[in-house]
Design a protein around this motif. Structure first.
Motif, PDB file in Angstrom:
ATOM      1  N   ALA A  77      -0.392   9.130   1.343  1.00  0.00           N
ATOM      2  CA  ALA A  77       0.898   9.497   1.306  1.00  0.00           C
ATOM      3  C   ALA A  77       0.734  10.966   0.828  1.00  0.00           C
ATOM      4  O   ALA A  77      -0.028  11.306  -0.096  1.00  0.00           O
ATOM      5  N   LEU A  78       1.467  11.888   1.542  1.00  0.00           N
ATOM      6  CA  LEU A  78       1.501  13.211   0.862  1.00  0.00           C
ATOM      7  C   LEU A  78       2.886  13.601   0.645  1.00  0.00           C
ATOM      8  O   LEU A  78       3.764  13.430   1.263  1.00  0.00           O
ATOM      9  N   VAL A  79       3.088  14.124  -0.633  1.00  0.00           N
ATOM     10  CA  VAL A  79       4.440  14.535  -1.262  1.00  0.00           C
ATOM     11  C   VAL A  79       4.271  16.076  -1.482  1.00  0.00           C
ATOM     12  O   VAL A  79       3.087  16.508  -2.114  1.00  0.00           O
ATOM     13  N   PHE A 116       0.728  -1.158  -0.045  1.00  0.00           N
ATOM     14  CA  PHE A 116       0.060  -0.002  -0.053  1.00  0.00           C
ATOM     15  C   PHE A 116       0.837   1.203   0.034  1.00  0.00           C
ATOM     16  O   PHE A 116       0.415   2.207  -0.745  1.00  0.00           O
ATOM     17  N   VAL A 117       1.977   1.317   0.838  1.00  0.00           N
ATOM     18  CA  VAL A 117       2.684   2.415   0.951  1.00  0.00           C
ATOM     19  C   VAL A 117       3.281   2.716  -0.441  1.00  0.00           C
ATOM     20  O   VAL A 117       3.524   3.854  -0.992  1.00  0.00           O
ATOM     21  N   GLU A 118       3.876   1.799  -1.233  1.00  0.00           N
ATOM     22  CA  GLU A 118       4.627   1.795  -2.394  1.00  0.00           C
ATOM     23  C   GLU A 118       3.664   2.633  -3.572  1.00  0.00           C
ATOM     24  O   GLU A 118       3.961   3.377  -4.100  1.00  0.00           O
ATOM     25  N   ASN A 119       2.302   1.917  -3.620  1.00  0.00           N
ATOM     26  CA  ASN A 119       1.595   2.391  -4.380  1.00  0.00           C
ATOM     27  C   ASN A 119       1.020   3.944  -4.111  1.00  0.00           C
ATOM     28  O   ASN A 119       0.469   4.710  -4.915  1.00  0.00           O
ATOM     29  N   ALA A 120       0.650   4.174  -2.640  1.00  0.00           N
ATOM     30  CA  ALA A 120       0.407   5.417  -2.390  1.00  0.00           C
ATOM     31  C   ALA A 120       1.479   6.503  -2.796  1.00  0.00           C
ATOM     32  O   ALA A 120       0.982   7.667  -3.318  1.00  0.00           O
ATOM     33  N   ALA A 164       0.505  16.862  -3.519  1.00  0.00           N
ATOM     34  CA  ALA A 164      -0.391  15.651  -3.621  1.00  0.00           C
ATOM     35  C   ALA A 164      -0.767  14.729  -2.651  1.00  0.00           C
ATOM     36  O   ALA A 164       0.281  14.224  -1.886  1.00  0.00           O
ATOM     37  N   LEU A 165      -1.837  14.484  -2.388  1.00  0.00           N
ATOM     38  CA  LEU A 165      -2.257  13.570  -1.518  1.00  0.00           C
ATOM     39  C   LEU A 165      -2.882  12.154  -2.141  1.00  0.00           C
ATOM     40  O   LEU A 165      -3.591  12.260  -3.046  1.00  0.00           O
ATOM     41  N   ALA A 166      -2.215  11.035  -1.889  1.00  0.00           N
ATOM     42  CA  ALA A 166      -2.636   9.603  -2.475  1.00  0.00           C
ATOM     43  C   ALA A 166      -3.421   8.908  -1.223  1.00  0.00           C
ATOM     44  O   ALA A 166      -2.917   8.930  -0.263  1.00  0.00           O
ATOM     45  N   ASP A 167      -4.203   8.064  -1.750  1.00  0.00           N
ATOM     46  CA  ASP A 167      -4.827   7.265  -0.895  1.00  0.00           C
ATOM     47  C   ASP A 167      -4.837   5.697  -1.348  1.00  0.00           C
ATOM     48  O   ASP A 167      -5.339   5.876  -2.516  1.00  0.00           O
ATOM     49  N   ASP A 168      -3.952   5.003  -0.856  1.00  0.00           N
ATOM     50  CA  ASP A 168      -4.087   3.639  -1.283  1.00  0.00           C
ATOM     51  C   ASP A 168      -4.718   2.691  -0.367  1.00  0.00           C
ATOM     52  O   ASP A 168      -4.280   2.741   0.749  1.00  0.00           O
TER      53      ASP A 168
END
Ligand code: Y43
Ligand code: MG
Length: 197
Positions: A123-125, A47-51, A66-70
């Motif tokens: 994950a927020l970058v 999940f971490v890698e995909n997020a 960008a915020l992602a949710d996996d």
């Protein structure tokens, strides 16, 4: 970090709705759909890698933080499957097909062996090449029902029994789900990390 402009690296309208409701008015989530219809391939093994992969892709395309949710559903009896493959469980045929396949995989499995967890990694970058993504995780323990129930939510919600409320997660009101879900837990942690109220 200026968070008034944040792009959500997701093409899932259900996630956008839930995350925007949790964040409130302080942060405006813009959908990556405004910038591109192309979904990145989710090639990670976690999940971490995909997020992180989705967040970097969205930051690159939009030029915004960008915020992602996996997220996904890990079923005990299936050794944690479908897990990171939850969205693709029935080969991309969608939520109804995913749910039908899960019911079939658990046919005749007794309640005591139907434990499952929803998992969410946010994950927020700050930018596409951010060397230090902010990562927050949330789990939600429940059980897989024998038949779909409820109209709210999305994905596997109609099959996920919530022990603390004695209903399926699709029977919870959106506000209730957003207080106790895996996504809510991950978002609580993210808010703390960002010192948001
Ligand atoms: O609260 C939830 N209630 C029900 N089902 C859920 C939930 N949270 C995740 N899920 C399921 C939906 C999908 O089958 C998979 C997520 O897959 P995942 O790749 O993270 O999302 P996605 O492909 O729908 O959108 P995107 O990647 O563009 O964010 O887990
Ligand atoms: Mg996806």
């Amino acid at each position: 970090m200026n968070l008034t402009q944040l792009v959500l690296a997701s093409h899932n309208a259900g996630k956008l709705k839930e995350l925007q409701a949790m964040l409130g008015e302080a942060v405006q989530l813009r959908s990556i759909g405004e910038f591109s219809q192309v979904e990145p391939e989710e090639t990670g093994l976690s999940f971490v890698e995909n997020a992180i992969l989705k967040a970097r892709n969205a930051a690159r395309i939009s030029g915004l933080p960008a915020l992602a949710d996996d997220s996904g559903l890990a079923v005990d009896f299936l050794g944690g499957a479908p897990g990171i493959y939850s969205a693709r469980y029935a080969d991309g045929k969608g939520d109804a097909a995913n749910n039908a396949k899960l019911l079939d995989a658990l046919k005749d499995v007794p309640d005591a062996m139907r434990g499952a967890q929803f998992v969410c990694v946010l994950a927020l970058v700050r930018h596409a090449d951010d060397p230090l993504p902010i990562l927050c995780e949330g789990l939600w323990h429940g059980r897989i029902l024998h038949a779909a129930s409820g109209e709210h939510g999305f994905g596997y919600d109609p099959l996920f029994w919530v022990p603390e409320r004695n209903v399926s997660s699709a029977e919870l009101s959106p506000a209730d789900k957003n207080r106790i879900s895996h996504r809510a837990r991950a978002m609580d942690l993210l808010r703390q990390r960002l010192s948001l109220k």
